[in-house]
Each structure stands twice: as structure tokens, then as C-alpha cells.
Design a protein around this motif. Structure first.
Motif, PDB file in Angstrom:
ATOM      1  N   LYS A   1       0.817  -1.218   0.000  1.00  0.00           N
ATOM      2  CA  LYS A   1       0.000   0.000   0.000  1.00  0.00           C
ATOM      3  C   LYS A   1       0.850   1.267   0.000  1.00  0.00           C
ATOM      4  CE  LYS A   1      -2.409  -0.972   3.680  1.00  0.00           C
ATOM      5  NZ  LYS A   1      -3.443  -0.905   4.751  1.00  0.00           N
ATOM      6  N   ARG A   2       2.133   1.144   0.336  1.00  0.00           N
ATOM      7  CA  ARG A   2       2.970   2.329   0.550  1.00  0.00           C
ATOM      8  C   ARG A   2       4.106   2.479  -0.451  1.00  0.00           C
ATOM      9  NH1 ARG A   2       0.975   0.521   5.301  1.00  0.00           N
ATOM     10  NH2 ARG A   2       0.398   2.054   6.890  1.00  0.00           N
ATOM     11  N   THR A   3       4.248   1.513  -1.369  1.00  0.00           N
ATOM     12  CA  THR A   3       5.377   1.601  -2.292  1.00  0.00           C
ATOM     13  C   THR A   3       4.997   0.981  -3.630  1.00  0.00           C
ATOM     14  OG1 THR A   3       7.759   1.185  -2.506  1.00  0.00           O
ATOM     15  CG2 THR A   3       6.427  -0.603  -1.615  1.00  0.00           C
ATOM     16  N   THR A   4       5.951   0.924  -4.534  1.00  0.00           N
ATOM     17  CA  THR A   4       5.694   0.400  -5.875  1.00  0.00           C
ATOM     18  C   THR A   4       5.534  -1.119  -5.844  1.00  0.00           C
ATOM     19  OG1 THR A   4       8.041   0.097  -6.355  1.00  0.00           O
ATOM     20  CG2 THR A   4       7.089   2.254  -6.840  1.00  0.00           C
ATOM     21  N   ILE A   5       4.969  -1.639  -6.916  1.00  0.00           N
ATOM     22  CA  ILE A   5       4.753  -3.082  -6.976  1.00  0.00           C
ATOM     23  C   ILE A   5       6.071  -3.837  -7.000  1.00  0.00           C
ATOM     24  CG2 ILE A   5       4.562  -3.076  -9.506  1.00  0.00           C
ATOM     25  CD1 ILE A   5       2.485  -5.346  -9.169  1.00  0.00           C
TER      26      ILE A   5
ATOM     27  N   PHE B   1      19.139  -8.537   4.891  1.00  0.00           N
ATOM     28  CA  PHE B   1      19.611  -7.168   4.657  1.00  0.00           C
ATOM     29  C   PHE B   1      18.656  -6.416   3.731  1.00  0.00           C
ATOM     30  CE2 PHE B   1      22.070  -4.253   1.963  1.00  0.00           C
ATOM     31  CZ  PHE B   1      22.596  -3.402   2.929  1.00  0.00           C
ATOM     32  N   LEU B   2      18.231  -7.062   2.637  1.00  0.00           N
ATOM     33  CA  LEU B   2      17.335  -6.415   1.680  1.00  0.00           C
ATOM     34  C   LEU B   2      15.960  -6.157   2.285  1.00  0.00           C
ATOM     35  CD1 LEU B   2      18.199  -8.389  -1.585  1.00  0.00           C
ATOM     36  CD2 LEU B   2      18.860  -6.055  -1.005  1.00  0.00           C
ATOM     37  N   ALA B   3      15.442  -7.121   3.027  1.00  0.00           N
ATOM     38  CA  ALA B   3      14.118  -6.954   3.627  1.00  0.00           C
ATOM     39  C   ALA B   3      14.102  -5.791   4.606  1.00  0.00           C
ATOM     40  CB  ALA B   3      13.688  -8.248   4.320  1.00  0.00           C
ATOM     41  N   LEU B   4      15.140  -5.697   5.431  1.00  0.00           N
ATOM     42  CA  LEU B   4      15.218  -4.575   6.378  1.00  0.00           C
ATOM     43  C   LEU B   4      15.325  -3.250   5.645  1.00  0.00           C
ATOM     44  CD1 LEU B   4      17.519  -5.967   9.211  1.00  0.00           C
ATOM     45  CD2 LEU B   4      15.137  -5.253   9.432  1.00  0.00           C
TER      46      LEU B   4
ATOM     47  N   ILE C   1      12.931   1.871   4.079  1.00  0.00           N
ATOM     48  CA  ILE C   1      12.664   2.811   2.990  1.00  0.00           C
ATOM     49  C   ILE C   1      11.172   3.065   2.865  1.00  0.00           C
ATOM     50  CG2 ILE C   1      12.676   3.040   0.476  1.00  0.00           C
ATOM     51  CD1 ILE C   1      15.420   1.646   0.491  1.00  0.00           C
ATOM     52  N   THR C   2      10.386   2.018   3.000  1.00  0.00           N
ATOM     53  CA  THR C   2       8.935   2.135   2.820  1.00  0.00           C
ATOM     54  C   THR C   2       8.273   2.931   3.937  1.00  0.00           C
ATOM     55  OG1 THR C   2       8.869   0.035   1.632  1.00  0.00           O
ATOM     56  CG2 THR C   2       6.785   0.848   2.568  1.00  0.00           C
ATOM     57  N   PHE C   3       8.659   2.668   5.168  1.00  0.00           N
ATOM     58  CA  PHE C   3       7.924   3.222   6.301  1.00  0.00           C
ATOM     59  C   PHE C   3       8.555   4.475   6.913  1.00  0.00           C
ATOM     60  CE2 PHE C   3       6.131  -1.007   6.131  1.00  0.00           C
ATOM     61  CZ  PHE C   3       4.793  -0.773   6.442  1.00  0.00           C
ATOM     62  N   PHE C   4       9.831   4.719   6.646  1.00  0.00           N
ATOM     63  CA  PHE C   4      10.486   5.810   7.365  1.00  0.00           C
ATOM     64  C   PHE C   4      11.113   6.876   6.469  1.00  0.00           C
ATOM     65  CE2 PHE C   4      10.630   2.156  10.260  1.00  0.00           C
ATOM     66  CZ  PHE C   4       9.941   2.700  11.336  1.00  0.00           C
TER      67      PHE C   4
END
Length: 531
Positions: free
Chosen positions: A104-108, A515-518, A523-526
Motif C-alpha cells: 500500500k505504501r510503495t511500488t509493486i 539485509f534487503l528486507a530490512l 525505505i517504505t515506512f520511514f
């Protein structure tokens, strides 16, 4: 209703793609219906309770998958089966809910990348935490097709998980684009891409399968299958009676050249087992020692339960079982290597079955549920462990054998620890009889074929009621003894000394995914929105 049917379809495709009865190609499309449900719910302008809808439909899909593939747990204990199926389905559904929140907050592209890495992180968690249950890690799905996955020697089973998700994501994105533009060329391009992504790794693997040759040296190994019913015989027979049975079976196949003789796990478990501090003076040890003196090259790898009593609090471990104010007992699910030259070499199993052999998160759960434990089969008592993987040196050789006990064989990086400590051969000692003649013991054997490919080590597998087998470093079943049969098998198996990239690097795909998931999460939430 449409969303319900799509979720149902995902669950069935996942189940029908699972070994040992399924066709794993189905997994390459299995997540698409569920992802489309999540997308439609997210994009709906007026729909209420979107998060709950996603959770409910995801839970349905994953419950179907978990139930169909692991319902055999009920034959050991219905409560344990319910816990494993319901909780694992819950955790998987929460991953999809978390993915929806990010989507809901970033690109597909970013959200799907986050989903892939999050799923891999979840599988890695299942390999390490105290409620460990990695049975349905996606990379396991190709265990019946070793010709497809020879590249696991570089990636481990996480390579298979990544493979499944990449194909699903490419097809899902193509489907969304097609629905938007109605251009059949989109589907054609996606078909070409996914065909290449599926077929090229398989082609490379087949070439590797037919060109790979193990090192030329071999040892003669014998595995035993005593076929002792754990519910009616195992804990009623004396250790002497069981030892006589084992030695009688061994003499059907053993020769003066035999280097390794393997029994199932805890095959000697009379009463509480064998006293660990006095094992060198025990009847069990002397009986085995007398037997091996008749065979100059023999190394007898014996599965047994040890116990060690403590009367002082200073000696107790976190896993010690308290019987009264002055007595604590440690139990060990162990392997002992006995030959005519040296003192016995002992290894204590370290990857324990949840509930039967360990009580997860005691400090939190014990005040809530007391001593209740999840009985997945066997004697419910805490087991003690050791930190290091042991590799036992075989008499009259420079080679070492890894005593891999039961559930440990499901853990890829864990098994590489034996190889890094010098193991040239893997000996799997197990008792799968708790589940009856179901998919449980078949899947357990099948997963062992992945360990052979990852480490390029031959496997001698001794299972109490079956299936005992020899597995080549390419994951081939060389010989096997049918379930519920009694007997022994003998084979000359290769002893490899080279280490694969996966043995050296371990679960690097999972570490990169963390590392990528974090990174994607932060990036998405902050990250501040651009002006």
C-alpha cells in the motif's frame, strides 16, 4: 466467493506440488491466485476490513497446504499436529498481511521484492528459533527430482525457494499488466521469460548431474533396519535383546572389509537409557566392543539414549529434568562410535524435536502452561545437547563420518557443520516409526537427498522401520529397504574430501535477504516522501 476460490486454488497447488507424491512445477504458479486476491482487495476503493480479509484468505490457502502435506503428524499426537499445522499457517498468513501493508505504501516492484526476501527470512527463522519447523521450506519441494537441482551445491535449498518465488512474481506482474492493457504480447514475453527461468537451471543441473563424478576412494558400509515398533516393543525390550537383534542383522551383510555399521537412533533405550559417565563399563559397551573385535576394519555407529544424574545444583543445565529437590537428570539422544582401537566417541543430538526433546522458551511458557509439552511422538523429556558438530574418524582410514541424528537432517547449513569439521560421509540415524506408513517418513528420506547434493557427500541412512537407504553425492537412491521390513543393506560408497561452495558459504541467500528486507522496510515506512 471468487476470492475464496482463488485462495483455495493456491493452497491446493502448493499441496499438489509437494513431495513425495506431487509435481513441483505447480509451485511456480501456486502463489499467483493468492497474490491476485491481495492485489484486488488492496485496490478496491470501498471494501472494509481489508487486512482481515487478506489474513483470512491467506490463512485458508496455507492451512490447506499445511494440512495436506503434514497431517501425518496426527499419528504421533493429535495436539502436536494441530499446533504445528495451525501455527505454521498463521505465521505464513501474517507474512502476506505484512506484504499487503508494504504494498500500500510503495511500488509493486519494491513490494514484491520485499515479499520474496521476507519469505526467505521466515524460512531462515524456521531453521533457527526454538519453534523450528522447516519442513515446508520451499526449496525442499524438489527433493524427488535431484537431476533438477544439482546447483544446490552452490545455493543450498534457499536457491530453490528463490527460484519458486521469482517465477511466481514474473508471471503475476505479467498477468496484472495484461489485464490492464489486454495485449497478448505481454503474456508471450512472460511465457518466454519464465520458461527460460525454469528450463535453464534444470538444463545446467542435468549437465552437472551427468558430468559430476565423486572421488574414487570408497568405504564399505552396512545399515541396519531392525523394524522395532516404538509403541509396543521399543521400550519393553531389553538393551541386550535389541543388541542381539542388531548384531544378528549385521552378520547378514557384514564382511571383514566393512568399515562402517550404522544403527537407527536411540535403538538402545531400555528404561532411561544408559548411564553416560559409566558407559565405558556398561554391558552395552562391552557387548558392542566384543562384536567389533571380530572385524578388523569395523566402526560400529550405535544410536542410544544416555542419561546423567546430578545431585548438586552447581552441575545442572538449563535442560536438566528435575525429579525432586536433590535429583536432576540430563537425557541425551546420542550416537557412539565403537571400534577395537579407541575409547568410544560420543555425539549428542543438538537439533531437537519441538515438545518431545525440548521445551521452547521455558522462561515465558512454563509459568503459563506448567510442564505441558507438545507430544510429537516418543518419550516426553527435555534433552541436553552439545554445541559442536562431531565428525568421527574411522579406524584404519583417514576418513570421518558424521553422525546426523534424525531431525538434524532437515537442516542444510547445520549439516554443513559436520563437513566443515572433516566429515567425508554422512550417516543419518533415525526413527520415523512414530508417524506410521504415511508421507512423513517418505518426505524425511527425500529431504536427505538434498543434503547429499548440498555437501556432495554420500549418505548411509539407517531408519528403525524404514526407509533405510544409501544415497549418492548426486542425490540418487542407490539402494533402499522398504518400510516395515527388517534387514540390512551393504554398499561401497564414495568418500569425498572437497567442500562445495554451499558448505563454505552456508545460507548466504538468507543473509542477503535479511539485509534487503530490512532496507526495503525502512525505505517504505520511514523515508520522507519527496516534495
Amino acid at each position: 466467493m471468487k476470492h475464496f476460490l482463488l485462495a483455495l486454488t493456491s493452497g491446493l497447488l502448493l499441496a499438489l506440488g509437494w513431495p513425495t507424491y506431487g509435481f513441483p512445477v505447480l509451485l511456480f504458479v501456486a502463489f499467483i491466485p493468492l497474490l491476485y486476491v491481495v492485489y484486488q482487495i488492496k485496490e478496491h476503493p470501498t471494501l472494509k476490513y481489508k487486512g482481515w480479509r487478506v489474513f483470512g484468505l491467506s490463512y485458508l490457502a496455507f492451512f490447506i497446504w499445511n494440512y495436506i502435506t503434514t497431517n501425518w503428524l496426527q499419528y504421533a499426537d493429535i495436539f502436536g499436529a494441530c499446533f504445528a499445522i495451525l501455527v505454521n499457517s498463521l505465521l505464513m498468513a501474517l507474512l502476506i498481511v505484512f506484504y499487503q501493508a508494504v504494498a500500500k505504501r510503495t511500488t509493486i516492484n519494491k513490494s514484491l521484492c520485499f515479499l520474496i526476501t521476507l519469505w526467505i527470512c521466515f524460512e531462515k527463522l524456521h531453521l533457527g528459533w526454538e519453534f523450528s519447523w522447516p519442513w515446508l521450506n520451499l526449496g525442499n519441494a524438489f527433493s524427488e527430482h535431484p537431476k533438477w537441482i544439482q546447483w544446490y551445491e552452490f545455493t543450498g535449498a534457499f536457491g530453490g525457494t528463490l527460484w519458486v518465488w521469482l517465477v511466481n512474481v514474473i508471471l503475476f506482474k505479467a498477468l496484472l499488466t495484461f489485464f490492464k492493457f489486454s495485449d497478448t504480447n505481454i503474456l508471450k514475453r512472460a511465457a518466454i521469460q519464465t520458461t527460460a527461468l525454469i528450463c535453464i537451471p534444470i538444463a545446467i543441473s542435468i549437465v552437472r548431474y551427468y558430468t559430476y563424478t565423486p572421488e574414487s576412494n570408497t568405504i564399505e558400509a552396512v545399515v541396519l533396519q531392525p523394524n522395532i515398533d516404538p509403541y509396543t516393543e521399543k521400550y519393553n525390550a531389553t538393551n541386550e535383546q535389541v543388541a542381539d537383534l542388531l548384531q544378528g542383522l549385521a552378520q547378514e551383510s557384514i564382511t571383514q572389509k566393512t568399515n562402517l555399521l550404522v544403527t537407527p537412533e536411540t535403538v538402545l533405550a531400555e528404561n532411561y537409557g544408559v548411564d553416560l559417565p559409566s558407559f565405558n563399563r556398561s554391558p552395552e559397551f562391552f557387548k558392542a566392543k566384543t562384536f567389533v573385535y571380530n572385524y578388523p576394519n569395523l566402526n560400529y555407529l550405535l544410536g542410544l539414549q544416555f542419561y546423567e544424574k546430578h545431585t548438586s545444583k552447581a552441575n545442572i543445565r538449563p535442560t536438566s529434568n528435575q525429579y525432586n529437590d536433590h535429583l536432576w537428570v540430563d537425557y541425551f539422544n546420542s550416537a557412539a562410535l565403537i571400534n577395537s582401537n579407541t575409547a568410544p566417541l560420543i555425539y549428542h543430538k543438538s537439533k531437537l524435536v519441538v515438545g518431545v526433546e525440548n521445551f521452547p522458551y521455558q522462561s515465558v511458557l512454563k509459568p503459563l502452561i506448567g510442564d505441558a509439552m507438545l507430544n510429537l511422538g516418543g518419550t516426553v523429556a527435555m534433552k541436553s545437547t552439545q554445541e559442536e558438530r562431531s565428525a568421527f574418524t574411522l579406524k584404519n582410514t583417514n576418513y570421518k563420518v558424521a553422525p546426523v541424528i534424525c531431525y538434524e537432517s532437515v537442516y542444510g547449513e547445520y549439516v554443513t557443520g559436520y563437513v566443515r569439521n572433516g566429515a567425508n560421509v554422512l550417516a543419518i540415524m533415525t526413527n520415523d516409526a512414530w508417524w506410521g506408513n504415511t508421507q512423513g517418513h517418505k518426505q524425511h528420506l527425500s529431504y536427505a537427498r538434498i543434503r547429499a547434493i548440498e555437501t556432495r557427500r554420500a549418505i548411509a541412512r539407517s531408519a528403525n522401520t524404514g526407509i533405510s537407504a544409501f544415497i549418492s553425492p548426486k542425490g540418487e537412491l542407490l539402494q533402499n529397504l522398504a518400510y516395515n521390513a527388517q534387514g540390512s543393506l551393504k554398499a561401497n560408497i564414495p568418500v569425498n574430501t572437497n567442500m562445495t561452495f554451499y558448505v563454505t558459504a552456508g545460507d548466504y541467500i538468507a543473509r542477503i535477504s535479511m539485509f534487503l528486507a530490512l532496507g526495503l522496510f525502512f525505505i517504505t515506512f520511514f523515508r520522507r516522501a519527496r516534495q
